[in-house]
Design a protein around this motif. Structure first.
Motif, short mmCIF file in Angstrom:
data_model
loop_
_atom_site.label_atom_id
_atom_site.label_comp_id
_atom_site.label_asym_id
_atom_site.label_seq_id
_atom_site.Cartn_x
_atom_site.Cartn_y
_atom_site.Cartn_z
N ASP A 296 1.35 12.85 -6.73
CA ASP A 296 0.14 12.41 -6.05
C ASP A 296 -0.97 13.44 -6.26
OD1 ASP A 296 -0.97 10.31 -4.21
OD2 ASP A 296 -1.35 12.05 -2.95
N THR B 180 6.33 8.86 -3.00
CA THR B 180 5.28 8.29 -3.85
C THR B 180 5.84 7.19 -4.75
OG1 THR B 180 3.99 10.33 -3.82
CG2 THR B 180 3.59 8.81 -5.64
N ARG C 156 6.49 4.18 -2.68
CA ARG C 156 5.24 3.53 -2.32
C ARG C 156 4.69 2.72 -3.50
NH1 ARG C 156 2.95 7.82 -1.11
NH2 ARG C 156 3.46 7.83 1.10
N ASP C 157 4.73 3.30 -4.69
CA ASP C 157 4.17 2.62 -5.86
C ASP C 157 4.97 1.39 -6.26
OD1 ASP C 157 2.21 4.54 -5.97
OD2 ASP C 157 3.01 5.60 -7.71
N ASN D 133 3.46 -0.72 -2.13
CA ASN D 133 2.19 -1.15 -2.71
C ASN D 133 2.37 -2.07 -3.91
OD1 ASN D 133 0.77 0.29 -0.82
ND2 ASN D 133 0.41 2.06 -2.13
N SER E 116 -0.41 -0.71 -8.87
CA SER E 116 0.06 0.37 -8.00
C SER E 116 0.58 1.58 -8.78
CB SER E 116 1.15 -0.15 -7.07
OG SER E 116 2.24 -0.71 -7.80
N VAL E 117 1.31 1.35 -9.86
CA VAL E 117 1.84 2.46 -10.65
C VAL E 117 0.74 3.12 -11.47
CG1 VAL E 117 3.38 3.05 -12.58
CG2 VAL E 117 4.19 1.57 -10.74
N GLY F 91 -1.32 5.25 -9.32
CA GLY F 91 -0.51 6.20 -8.57
C GLY F 91 0.07 7.30 -9.46
N CYS F 92 1.39 7.26 -9.63
CA CYS F 92 2.07 8.33 -10.34
C CYS F 92 1.61 8.45 -11.80
CB CYS F 92 3.58 8.15 -10.26
SG CYS F 92 4.18 6.51 -10.74
N GLY G 20 -1.81 5.41 0.28
CA GLY G 20 -1.83 5.67 -1.15
C GLY G 20 -3.22 6.13 -1.57
#
Length: 610
Positions: A286, A306, A309-310, A314, A342-343, A346-347, A547
Motif C-alpha cells: 500500500d 491489502t 482487500r483487493d 473491493n 481493485s488490483v 492497489g497492490c 483502500g
C-alpha cells in the motif's frame, strides 16, 4: 478522526515540473462521424518516432464531423434517421481495436515530465518487418508451461531464465524480439503510442490502464514475452517466474534479481531501483510515497490485509475487480463510466512505485509506465498480477465471474509473436489459461485469505462520529479540489441488510470523476466510519481503511488532465466497524501524493448486484 495510517516520513516528491497547458477537456463520448463523399482527402494518421524511419499516410474519403457529448447508442435517434443502421460507418463499432502497430504509432512523450533528464527513450514504436497481421492460432503443443515463484526456485529454472534474458539482451536493438523492443511495448501501449484510428477516431489515444483492458492486455503481453524467451533458448517448456509478494516468504525483491557483486553481471539486475527497498526490506503493498516506521511483522500483516482487500472486499463484483467499461470513442481523459480495477489501483501500482528509482527525474524504471519494461523485475511483478486474476476466479465466490460483454470479448491488440509474425489477439481468447498452455504453480488461496481486517472492538470506539468538520454531499460544490483531508457524510441506500440481501447485492462506495495530472504520481486514501477513540491510529490493517486510489505517471494525453473513478466495497467494512445501523457513512479522503490538480466530481453509495 485520524487521517494517518502507519507513521510515515514526508512523501517523496519529484523535481519541479512545467505547468499543464490549458488544453480543452474532451468529453467521454466525443464522436467522429464520417460523412460519405466521393472526394478523397489524404491525411497523415500519425508519425513514427524519429528513430523508426516509417511514416504512415492513409487515404480517407470521409471528412470528420465532431459531435461532442452524445452517447453513440443514441446517435441514430438524435440524428432523426439521417444515418441508419445500414449506412452508419464501421468506425462506430464498440470494441477497442489496436491498429497496425508498425505503421500507426506515434512518439510516447507523455508521462515524462523531465524529458531532458529522462534515462529511457520516449521513442517507443516497434520496428517494421513489413509483414501482414495474421490471426491468432492457439498453441497446439501438449506441454503446459508452469510459472514458478521467484523466491522458491530450482537452480535449473534460474539458469534457464538468465540464459533467455541474456539472449534477448544480445539481440540487435532493432530486432522485434530484442530486450529494448520488448520494453518499448509497454511504453507504446500505455503511454499513448496508438490511437483508435481503426475505430474511426484517429485523434483519441488508446489507453490500456484504468479500465477493463488492464488484465487481458498484460496477459497477452506476457504470453508472447514468455514464448519469445523460450524460443531464444530452444526450450518449449520455458516459463516465467512470478514475484510472489502475496506470500510473506516472497515479500522482498527476489534474490535472482540482485546485483552480482562478484562474477559476471546478472542480466536480471536493473540499476534503476530504489536503493532503500533492496533486500532485506519488506515490500509495502500500500506504498504511498513515504517510508513506514514499523516492524516487518506489522508490515507483513498489512500486506496480507491489502491482498484480501483487493481480491475480496473491493473486488466483490466483476466491474470492481476488472475496471469499468471502455469502448471505441471513449477518451481516456474524459469523465465517464470507466473506473480502475481493485488490483490495478492497489497492490499493482504500489509495487511499481516502491521499486522505481526516486533519484531519477521520472522515477525510472518501474516507477513510470514508459520505462517499466526495462526492468526484468517488471515481468515477474506482472506475472503475479496476472496470477491475481486466477486467484480471484478460483475463490469460487459469487460475483467472481468473467466478463461476457461483447465489447470486452472482441477488444483486440497486435503483438509480434515468437516467430516474428504480427498477430492480432482478442480478449475472448485469453481468459482460459489452459488454452494458452501455461499455468501457475500456486493457483488457489494463500495466507491473505485469513487476513480480513479484524472487527473493531466497540470498547475502542466513540459513541458516534463527530460531524464538526464533516460536510454533506449537498454542501459540496463539485468538482471538489482534494488538496486537504475531505470528510463527507454520504447517505446509504439501505441499512441493516440481511445476510441473504448481502449475498445478492454488494454495497459499494463510488468516487467518480477523479481528475488528476496523468504525468504525476497520485495517491489518496479512503477511510469510512472512523470513530476510534483518541490516541488510536488507523492503519491499512484496520477495517476503517477502505483502500486507496493510486496512479503512476503515464499518458497525460499531451499534458491534459486524466480522469478515472474508484470503487470500494462497504458490506464487510460496515460489519467490521459496527456501523451497519447508520443511515449515513462518513467518508474521509486523505491525499498523500500529487494533490495538485486533483479533484473529484461525485461521491455516492450504491447497491450493486453480484
Amino acid at each position: 478522526m485520524s487521517s494517518s495510517i502507519l507513521p510515515t516520513t514526508s512523501p517523496l516528491t519529484s523535481k519541479p515540473t512545467t505547468k499543464l497547458t490549458n488544453t480543452p477537456f474532451i468529453s467521454n463520448r466525443t464522436l467522429a462521424i464520417k460523412t460519405r463523399t466521393n472526394q478523397t482527402h489524404r491525411s497523415i494518421i500519425c508519425n513514427h518516432s524519429p528513430d523508426n524511419n516509417h511514416n504512415h499516410n492513409s487515404n480517407h474519403s470521409h471528412p470528420k464531423l465532431i459531435i461532442p457529448n452524445i452517447d453513440r447508442r443514441n446517435l441514430l435517434v438524435g440524428l432523426g434517421g439521417l444515418y441508419t443502421a445500414t449506412n452508419m460507418p464501421a468506425a462506430l463499432a464498440d470494441p477497442i481495436t489496436t491498429p497496425d502497430i508498425t505503421s500507426s504509432c506515434k512518439e510516447a512523450n507523455s508521462g515524462i515530465k523531465d524529458i531532458e533528464n529522462a534515462v529511457r527513450t520516449r521513442k517507443c514504436c516497434p520496428p517494421s518487418t513489413k509483414k501482414p497481421i495474421k490471426s491468432f492460432v492457439f498453441p497446439n503443443e501438449k506441454t503446459v508451461r508452469v510459472r514458478w515463484p521467484a523466491h522458491s526456485r530450482s537452480k535449473d529454472q534460474v539458469e534457464k531464465y538468465k540464459k533467455a534474458i541474456q539472449a534477448m539482451q544480445d539481440l540487435p536493438e532493432d530486432h522485434p524480439h530484442s530486450f529494448l523492443q520488448q520494453a518499448k511495448i509497454h511504453c507504446a501501449y500505455c503511454n499513448g503510442g496508438y490511437t483508435q484510428v481503426d475505430n474511426g477516431f484517429p485523434d483519441i489515444d488508446i489507453q490500456i490502464h484504468n479500465s477493463w483492458l488492464f488484465f487481458p492486455y498484460h496477459r497477452w503481453y506476457l504470453y508472447f514475452y514468455e514464448r519469445i524467451l523460450g524460443k531464444l533458448i530452444n526450450d518449449p517448456t520455458f516459463a516465467l517466474p512470478y514475484w510472489n509478494w502475496d506470500n510473506p516468504a516472497g515479500m522482498t525483491i527476489p534474490e535472482i534479481f540482485h546485483d552480482n557483486k562478484t562474477g559476471p553481471p546478472n542480466p536480471l539486475f536493473d540499476i534503476y531501483r530504489d536503493a532503500r527497498h533492496l533486500p532485506p526490506q519488506t515490500v509495502d503493498l500500500d506504498f504511498g510515497g513515504g517510508e513506514r516506521d514499523t516492524t516487518r511483522e506489522i508490515q507483513i500483516a498489512c500486506n496480507l490485509s491489502t491482498i484480501y482487500r483487493d481480491l475480496v472486499r473491493n473486488g466483490a463484483d466483476t466491474t470492481s475487480f476488472f475496471g469499468g467499461k471502455y469502448v471505441a470513442g471513449d477518451a481516456p481523459v474524459a469523465n465517464g463510466d470507466k473506473s480502475v480495477g481493485s488490483v490495478e489501483a492497489g497492490c499493482h501500482i504500489a509495487m511499481h512505485r516502491w521499486v522505481g528509482d526516486p533519484t531519477q527525474a521520472n522515477f525510472e524504471d518501474m516507477g513510470n509506465l514508459y520505462s517499466s519494461g526495462y526492468d526484468p523485475l517488471f515481468y515477474a511483478h506482472h506475472s503475479n498480477v496476472d496470477r491475481m486474476w486466477t486467484l480471484w476466479k478460483n475463490l469460487g465466490i459469487k460475483g467472481h465471474t468473467e466478463l461476457t460483454d461483447p465489447d470486452w470479448l472482441n477488444a483486440s491488440y497486435v503483438f509480434y509473436d515468437e516467430n516474428e509474425e504480427l498477430v492480432r489477439v482478442y480478449n475472448k481468447d485469453c481468459f482460459k489459461m489452459e488454452n494458452l498452455k501455461y499455468k501457475y504453480l500456486e493457483e488457489t488461496g494463500g495466507p491473505w485469505l485469513k487476513s480480513r481486517p479484524a472487527r473493531r472492538s466497540k470498547n475502542s470506539q466513540a459513541a458516534s462520529i463527530s460531524t464538526a468538520d464533516v460536510k454533506t454531499v449537498d454542501q459540496l460544490k463539485f468538482p471538489v479540489t482534494l488538496d486537504a483531508v475531505l470528510k463527507v457524510q454520504v447517505k446509504r441506500p439501505a441499512v441493516n441488510r440481511s445476510a441473504d440481501e448481502k449475498a445478492k447485492v454488494n454495497e459499494v462506495l463510488l468516487i467518480n470523476g477523479i481528475r488528476f495530472d496523468g504525468e504525476k504520481y497520485v495517491k489518496f486514501d479512503v477511510f469510512v466510519n472512523d470513530k476510534v477513540k483518541e490516541g488510536e491510529v488507523v492503519t491499512p490493517c484496520d477495517p476503517e481503511y477502505a483502500g486507496g486510489f493510486a496512479q503512476i505517471p503515464h499518458s497525460g494525453m499531451n499534458k491534459m488532465l486524466m480522469s478515472s473513478a474508484a470503487r470500494f466495497g462497504l458490506t464487510e467494512l460496515l460489519e467490521d466497524t459496527n456501523t451497519e445501523e447508520d443511515e449515513y457513512a462518513v467518508v474521509a479522503l486523505v491525499p498523500r501524493v500529487g494533490r495538485d490538480d486533483l479533484t473529484i466530481s461525485d461521491i455516492k453509495i450504491e447497491l450493486v448486484p453480484i
